[in-house]
Design an enzyme around this catalytic site. Structure first.
Site, PDB file in Angstrom:
ATOM      1  N   ASN A  84       0.824  -1.215   0.000  1.00  0.00           N
ATOM      2  CA  ASN A  84       0.000   0.000   0.000  1.00  0.00           C
ATOM      3  C   ASN A  84       0.852   1.257   0.000  1.00  0.00           C
ATOM      4  O   ASN A  84       1.838   1.356   0.731  1.00  0.00           O
ATOM      5  CB  ASN A  84      -0.929  -0.003   1.218  1.00  0.00           C
ATOM      6  CG  ASN A  84      -2.047  -1.006   1.085  1.00  0.00           C
ATOM      7  OD1 ASN A  84      -2.551  -1.223  -0.013  1.00  0.00           O
ATOM      8  ND2 ASN A  84      -2.431  -1.629   2.192  1.00  0.00           N
ATOM      9  N   HIS A  85       0.470   2.225  -0.803  1.00  0.00           N
ATOM     10  CA  HIS A  85       1.133   3.525  -0.867  1.00  0.00           C
ATOM     11  C   HIS A  85       0.289   4.566  -0.122  1.00  0.00           C
ATOM     12  O   HIS A  85      -0.919   4.387   0.066  1.00  0.00           O
ATOM     13  CB  HIS A  85       1.292   3.985  -2.317  1.00  0.00           C
ATOM     14  CG  HIS A  85       2.244   3.148  -3.113  1.00  0.00           C
ATOM     15  ND1 HIS A  85       2.853   3.612  -4.257  1.00  0.00           N
ATOM     16  CD2 HIS A  85       2.705   1.877  -2.940  1.00  0.00           C
ATOM     17  CE1 HIS A  85       3.638   2.674  -4.762  1.00  0.00           C
ATOM     18  NE2 HIS A  85       3.559   1.612  -3.980  1.00  0.00           N
ATOM     19  N   ARG A  86       0.930   5.628   0.271  1.00  0.00           N
ATOM     20  CA  ARG A  86       0.222   6.749   0.891  1.00  0.00           C
ATOM     21  C   ARG A  86      -0.782   7.333  -0.110  1.00  0.00           C
ATOM     22  O   ARG A  86      -0.436   7.639  -1.247  1.00  0.00           O
ATOM     23  CB  ARG A  86       1.246   7.797   1.314  1.00  0.00           C
ATOM     24  CG  ARG A  86       0.684   9.073   1.861  1.00  0.00           C
ATOM     25  CD  ARG A  86       1.756   9.940   2.494  1.00  0.00           C
ATOM     26  NE  ARG A  86       2.977   9.999   1.677  1.00  0.00           N
ATOM     27  CZ  ARG A  86       4.138  10.464   2.130  1.00  0.00           C
ATOM     28  NH1 ARG A  86       4.255  10.874   3.369  1.00  0.00           N
ATOM     29  NH2 ARG A  86       5.183  10.515   1.337  1.00  0.00           N
TER      30      ARG A  86
END
Length: 212
Positions: A84-86
């Site tokens: 997951n990315h920001r």
């Protein structure tokens, strides 16, 4: 001494099928927990199951938890929270992992969309090339059709398939599902399971409901 099935502590329970292994006996990561008799089947090397659990970093603290008596086909991919990315910022690009001063953009744990542990119940059949996304919970007795993408929870004893998954049908009526969830046959002794195989492998619901 009488045998009551294969040894749950064996790496390969059936020497005639070297593509099949009991997962709990080949994992090395402490954040993967697997129950007895759950297997992965892959002619390219079933003992390499951990390669199919990706983006799994200890600092995230998430676990992959799989119950007993699950059947997992080749090509299954468990994508964990590290993927997951920001998303609360203008860009989702992970500058910080590139180094060279970009580390100053390292997100805090609170900035990341962490979704918790991925939990697979007992007696779950996961078809070939299924992708399971972070934080998903799959209930006991569920079936996941081949090539599916599982982005949401799956109820016990439901059959799902597709990208994204959709419910195809329930395996049994509600009363039978409730009965099986209370029965928890996967927690029985190996002797009791051996003696009950005729009913467990039967489509005769009367036989199943006579199990105690």
């Amino acid at each position: 001494m009488k045998e009551f099935g294969p040894n749950p502590n064996a790496k390969f329970p059936n020497e005639k099928i070297p593509s099949l292994c009991y997962i709990k006996n080949v994992i090395t990561r402490p954040n993967i927990i697997v129950g007895d008799y759950t297997y992965y089947d892959d002619p390219d090397g079933a003992e390499n199951f951990e390669k199919h659990v990706t983006h799994h970093y200890e600092f995230n603290g998430d676990k992959l938890i799989i119950g007993k008596f699950c059947a997992i086909a080749k090509g299954v991919e468990f994508i964990m929270n590290g993927a997951n990315h920001r998303m609360c910022s203008l860009t989702t690009y992970p500058f910080n992992i590139m180094g060279h001063g970009w580390e100053k953009a390292t997100p805090t744990m609170d900035d990341l969309p962490l979704k918790g542990d991925t939990v697979i119940g007992n007696d779950v059949w996961i078809g070939q090339n299924v992708t399971i996304l972070p934080g998903v919970h799959i209930g006991d007795g569920a079936i996941i059709g081949a090539n599916s993408v599982v982005a949401k929870d799956v109820e016990p004893y439901h059959i799902v398939a597709g990208n994204p998954i959709k419910v195809i049908r329930k395996r049994f009526d509600d009363a039978t599902i409730e009965y099986l969830l209370k029965l928890k046959w996967w927690d029985w002794s190996k002797e009791k399971i051996f003696d009950s195989l005729d009913a467990l492998c039967s489509g005769d619901l009367d036989k199943i409901k006579n199990l105690k």
